[in-house]
Scaffold this motif. Structure first.
Motif, PDB file in Angstrom:
ATOM      1  N   LEU A  63      36.070  38.656  41.064  1.00 35.83           N
ATOM      2  CA  LEU A  63      36.148  40.091  40.852  1.00 35.83           C
ATOM      3  C   LEU A  63      36.611  40.351  39.429  1.00 35.83           C
ATOM      4  CD1 LEU A  63      37.958  41.309  44.098  1.00 35.83           C
ATOM      5  CD2 LEU A  63      35.507  41.248  43.645  1.00 35.83           C
ATOM      6  N   THR A  64      36.377  41.590  38.983  1.00 32.23           N
ATOM      7  CA  THR A  64      36.879  41.983  37.675  1.00 32.23           C
ATOM      8  C   THR A  64      38.151  42.790  37.862  1.00 32.23           C
ATOM      9  OG1 THR A  64      34.649  42.044  36.766  1.00 32.23           O
ATOM     10  CG2 THR A  64      36.352  43.231  35.572  1.00 32.23           C
ATOM     11  N   CYS A  65      39.202  42.389  37.182  1.00 29.95           N
ATOM     12  CA  CYS A  65      40.485  43.074  37.280  1.00 29.95           C
ATOM     13  C   CYS A  65      40.355  44.487  36.707  1.00 29.95           C
ATOM     14  CB  CYS A  65      41.534  42.277  36.505  1.00 29.95           C
ATOM     15  SG  CYS A  65      43.157  43.043  36.496  1.00 29.95           S
ATOM     16  N   VAL A  66      40.805  45.482  37.464  1.00 27.62           N
ATOM     17  CA  VAL A  66      40.675  46.858  36.990  1.00 27.62           C
ATOM     18  C   VAL A  66      41.744  47.162  35.940  1.00 27.62           C
ATOM     19  CG1 VAL A  66      39.649  47.634  39.145  1.00 27.62           C
ATOM     20  CG2 VAL A  66      42.116  47.761  38.853  1.00 27.62           C
ATOM     21  N   ASP A  67      42.744  46.335  35.831  1.00 28.11           N
ATOM     22  CA  ASP A  67      43.797  46.574  34.853  1.00 28.11           C
ATOM     23  C   ASP A  67      43.438  46.029  33.483  1.00 28.11           C
ATOM     24  OD1 ASP A  67      45.403  47.954  36.541  1.00 28.11           O
ATOM     25  OD2 ASP A  67      46.789  46.314  36.965  1.00 28.11           O
ATOM     26  N   LEU A  79      47.648  38.061  36.067  1.00 27.94           N
ATOM     27  CA  LEU A  79      48.282  37.511  37.269  1.00 27.94           C
ATOM     28  C   LEU A  79      48.593  38.568  38.314  1.00 27.94           C
ATOM     29  CD1 LEU A  79      50.668  34.823  35.709  1.00 27.94           C
ATOM     30  CD2 LEU A  79      48.297  34.578  36.486  1.00 27.94           C
ATOM     31  N   ASP A  80      47.947  39.744  38.208  1.00 27.66           N
ATOM     32  CA  ASP A  80      48.079  40.743  39.263  1.00 27.66           C
ATOM     33  C   ASP A  80      47.380  40.245  40.518  1.00 27.66           C
ATOM     34  OD1 ASP A  80      49.649  42.652  38.208  1.00 27.66           O
ATOM     35  OD2 ASP A  80      48.112  44.212  38.120  1.00 27.66           O
ATOM     36  N   ARG A  81      47.896  40.665  41.679  1.00 23.73           N
ATOM     37  CA  ARG A  81      47.281  40.275  42.941  1.00 23.73           C
ATOM     38  C   ARG A  81      46.570  41.474  43.540  1.00 23.73           C
ATOM     39  NH1 ARG A  81      49.926  37.317  48.231  1.00 23.73           N
ATOM     40  NH2 ARG A  81      48.676  38.417  49.776  1.00 23.73           N
TER      41      ARG A  81
END
Ligand SMILES: [Zn+2]
Length: 56
Positions: free
Chosen positions: A6-10, A41-43
């Motif tokens: 997935l692509t991190c939205v942050d 490193l967000d979950r």
């Protein structure tokens, strides 16, 4: 099937599932699959079968 990436939205970095690989096969609908962003490193917890597939 859950997305293997997935692509991190942050931060826009790639997120990979924790404890699941495409070779493991499909997951039951309603299964919560945690992803972790490689860069920040967000979950992210993704519920299988609960993602809007249309409307984009
Ligand atoms: Zn990120």
């Amino acid at each position: 099937m859950p997305d293997p990436e997935l692509t991190c939205v942050d931060c826009g970095g790639p997120c990979y599932p924790l404890g699941w690989f495409p070779s493991d096969g499909e997951l039951e609908p309603g299964t919560i699959l945690p992803y972790r962003c490689r860069d920040c490193l967000d979950r992210w917890d993704i519920v299988i079968g609960d993602e809007p597939e249309t409307g984009y």
